[in-house]
Structure formats: structure tokens, C-alpha cells
Design an enzyme around this catalytic site. Structure first.
Site, mmCIF file in Angstrom:
data_model
loop_
_atom_site.group_PDB
_atom_site.id
_atom_site.type_symbol
_atom_site.label_atom_id
_atom_site.label_comp_id
_atom_site.label_asym_id
_atom_site.label_seq_id
_atom_site.Cartn_x
_atom_site.Cartn_y
_atom_site.Cartn_z
ATOM 1 N N TYR A 83 7.890 5.819 1.885
ATOM 2 C CA TYR A 83 8.598 4.583 1.533
ATOM 3 C C TYR A 83 9.837 4.896 0.704
ATOM 4 O O TYR A 83 10.921 4.373 0.952
ATOM 5 C CB TYR A 83 7.643 3.669 0.770
ATOM 6 C CG TYR A 83 8.278 2.431 0.191
ATOM 7 C CD1 TYR A 83 8.766 1.418 1.010
ATOM 8 C CD2 TYR A 83 8.378 2.263 -1.193
ATOM 9 C CE1 TYR A 83 9.346 0.266 0.474
ATOM 10 C CE2 TYR A 83 8.950 1.128 -1.741
ATOM 11 C CZ TYR A 83 9.426 0.131 -0.904
ATOM 12 O OH TYR A 83 9.998 -0.994 -1.442
ATOM 13 N N GLU A 96 6.938 -8.601 -3.013
ATOM 14 C CA GLU A 96 7.107 -8.397 -4.459
ATOM 15 C C GLU A 96 6.302 -9.439 -5.228
ATOM 16 O O GLU A 96 5.727 -9.141 -6.279
ATOM 17 C CB GLU A 96 8.584 -8.474 -4.851
ATOM 18 C CG GLU A 96 9.445 -7.329 -4.339
ATOM 19 C CD GLU A 96 9.149 -5.992 -4.992
ATOM 20 O OE1 GLU A 96 8.391 -5.960 -5.987
ATOM 21 O OE2 GLU A 96 9.672 -4.973 -4.511
ATOM 22 N N TRP A 126 2.023 -1.156 -6.323
ATOM 23 C CA TRP A 126 2.810 -1.242 -5.094
ATOM 24 C C TRP A 126 2.132 -0.492 -3.957
ATOM 25 O O TRP A 126 2.260 -0.866 -2.794
ATOM 26 C CB TRP A 126 4.215 -0.703 -5.331
ATOM 27 C CG TRP A 126 5.100 -0.848 -4.136
ATOM 28 C CD1 TRP A 126 5.647 0.143 -3.400
ATOM 29 C CD2 TRP A 126 5.506 -2.079 -3.513
ATOM 30 N NE1 TRP A 126 6.387 -0.385 -2.360
ATOM 31 C CE2 TRP A 126 6.320 -1.738 -2.414
ATOM 32 C CE3 TRP A 126 5.268 -3.418 -3.790
ATOM 33 C CZ2 TRP A 126 6.888 -2.697 -1.576
ATOM 34 C CZ3 TRP A 126 5.837 -4.383 -2.959
ATOM 35 C CH2 TRP A 126 6.639 -4.018 -1.870
#
Length: 220
Positions: A34, A56, A64
Site C-alpha cells: 500500500y 478513513e 489501518w
């Protein structure tokens, strides 16, 4: 993850491939991919911005990495993050999402995603979500050398959060909005020394403007 060496306390670390990354991107292969391919690269397209805004929001209070692992399921559950499709979600869709163990089952966050889709559609008459977000690009971007120097919010993220809320968005506090701005290249918080610093084309490695949001170069 293979061993990596710390360059400085909280700073970039050298991974086994010889490249420097922040500690958070060095501890898991999915995070590394990522970071190397997506995080901090410019996003202007509406569906892409909507996806990142929703994710988010769902990340709030979670890691995350958890969200990344669930991202394919989120995309399926939320109709590929098409604002037009999600805006049509009703009670049966919310019930379906609350029963989907593959995603984060939080009613407030699900309701926010649906409401935000409708807010995205309303913004189209005034230039769209991308224009609003990118209009809050700062004149310079941070130059952190350690993770402790990476800010969690900024005057621009505070202003954008206020404007998004005024336009009907929710789960868009200044910290969440700053994370969004980092993820899509509006600011560059790659650590100085990271192999990704300055690669977006939007910012130079020195924290100065590289390419304008509209694609024209700027001095610096």
C-alpha cells in the site's frame, strides 16, 4: 516481515530490499505494498475520493491494517464505492451491512457512509468533491524526519473538516481529514529519507509545490 534496521529513533527504517520506509510500512507486506504503490499518490476521481473518505471514517479507532485487509469486502458491500449507488441505500441495505461480518459493523459509520454519498452528489453542482478537497492544499508540506514529527492535523484539515460538515458530511473530523489528505497526496508526510518522498509529483522532496492539482508545473 524480514528483519529491518532502524535508521533513527522513529525515523525511516531500511527494509530487507534495501529501501527506506517509515516503521508503519515496514512491519507487514500488505502495508508495504500500500505504501509503495498507493499511499500519498494523487487522487482526483470522485469514486476514489469517496472510497478513501469512507475508509478513513471506518478506520477511526482501529488500525489501518485492519481496514486494508477488509478493503475488498468493503468494495463489494458498498457497490464499488459508487456514490450514486450508495446514496440509494435504504434500511434493508443497512441491515445487510450490519450483518456482514467481513466489514466493520458500526451503525454510525455505515449511516455516515450513506449520508456522505448523498453529500458527494450534492457537491457536483459546485465543482465536486475533488475540487473542494484539493482547494485546501497548503502552500508547503511537512518535512518530518521521524514519526513523532508527522502532524495529525493542520489548519487546512481543520478548515476542510468544517467545510465538509457544512456540506452535510459526517465522520470528517480534522484528524480523519488530515489522514485523507496524506493518503491522496494533498500533503506529503513521507519521512525524509524514505524512498517514496517526493514521488507524487505534487510535492518536491523539499516540501515545495511540484505540480499543480490541475497538472501544470509550479516553480520550486
Amino acid at each position: 516481515m524480514a528483519d529491518y534496521q532502524t535508521d533513527q529513533d522513529g525515523g525511516a527504517v531500511r527494509c530487507e530490499d534495501g529501501l527506506m520506509r517509515p516503521p508503519w510500512a515496514a512491519r507487514d507486506p500488505l502495508l508495504r505494498e500500500y505504501y509503495d504503490t498507493e499511499w500519498g499518490m494523487p487522487v482526483h476521481e470522485e469514486a476514489g475520493l469517496f472510497e478513501r473518505l469512507v475508509l478513513e471514517g471506518f478506520q477511526s479507532g482501529l488500525s489501518w491494517l485492519t481496514i486494508l485487509r477488509k478493503r475488498p469486502a468493503f468494495r463489494e458491500a458498498f457497490a464499488g464505492f459508487s456514490p450514486d449507488a450508495v446514496a440509494q441505500f435504504g434500511d434493508p441495505d443497512v441491515a445487510r451491512l450490519m450483518a456482514d461480518q467481513r466489514i466493520v459493523r458500526n451503525r454510525r459509520k455505515i449511516d455516515a457512509a450513506v449520508g456522505n454519498a448523498r453529500a458527494v452528489i450534492s457537491l457536483r453542482a459546485e465543482g465536486g468533491l475533488g475540487e473542494l478537497i484539493w482547494s485546501h492544499r497548503p502552500e508547503t508540506t511537512p518535512q518530518p524526519r521521524t514519526m513523532s514529527e508527522v502532524p495529525s492535523r493542520s489548519p487546512e484539515s481543520e478548515a476542510l473538516a468544517r467545510e465538509l460538515k457544512r456540506r452535510g458530511f459526517s465522520f470528517v473530523g480534522p484528524v480523519t481529514v488530515f489522514a485523507l489528505m496524506e493518503a491522496i497526496g494533498v500533503v506529503d508526510t513521507h519521512l525524509v529519507g524514505s524512498h517514496r518522498r517526493g514521488t507524487s509529483g505534487i510535492w518536491s522532496s523539499a516540501g515545495l509545490p511540484g505540480i499543480a492539482p490541475g497538472g501544470r508545473g509550479q516553480p520550486g
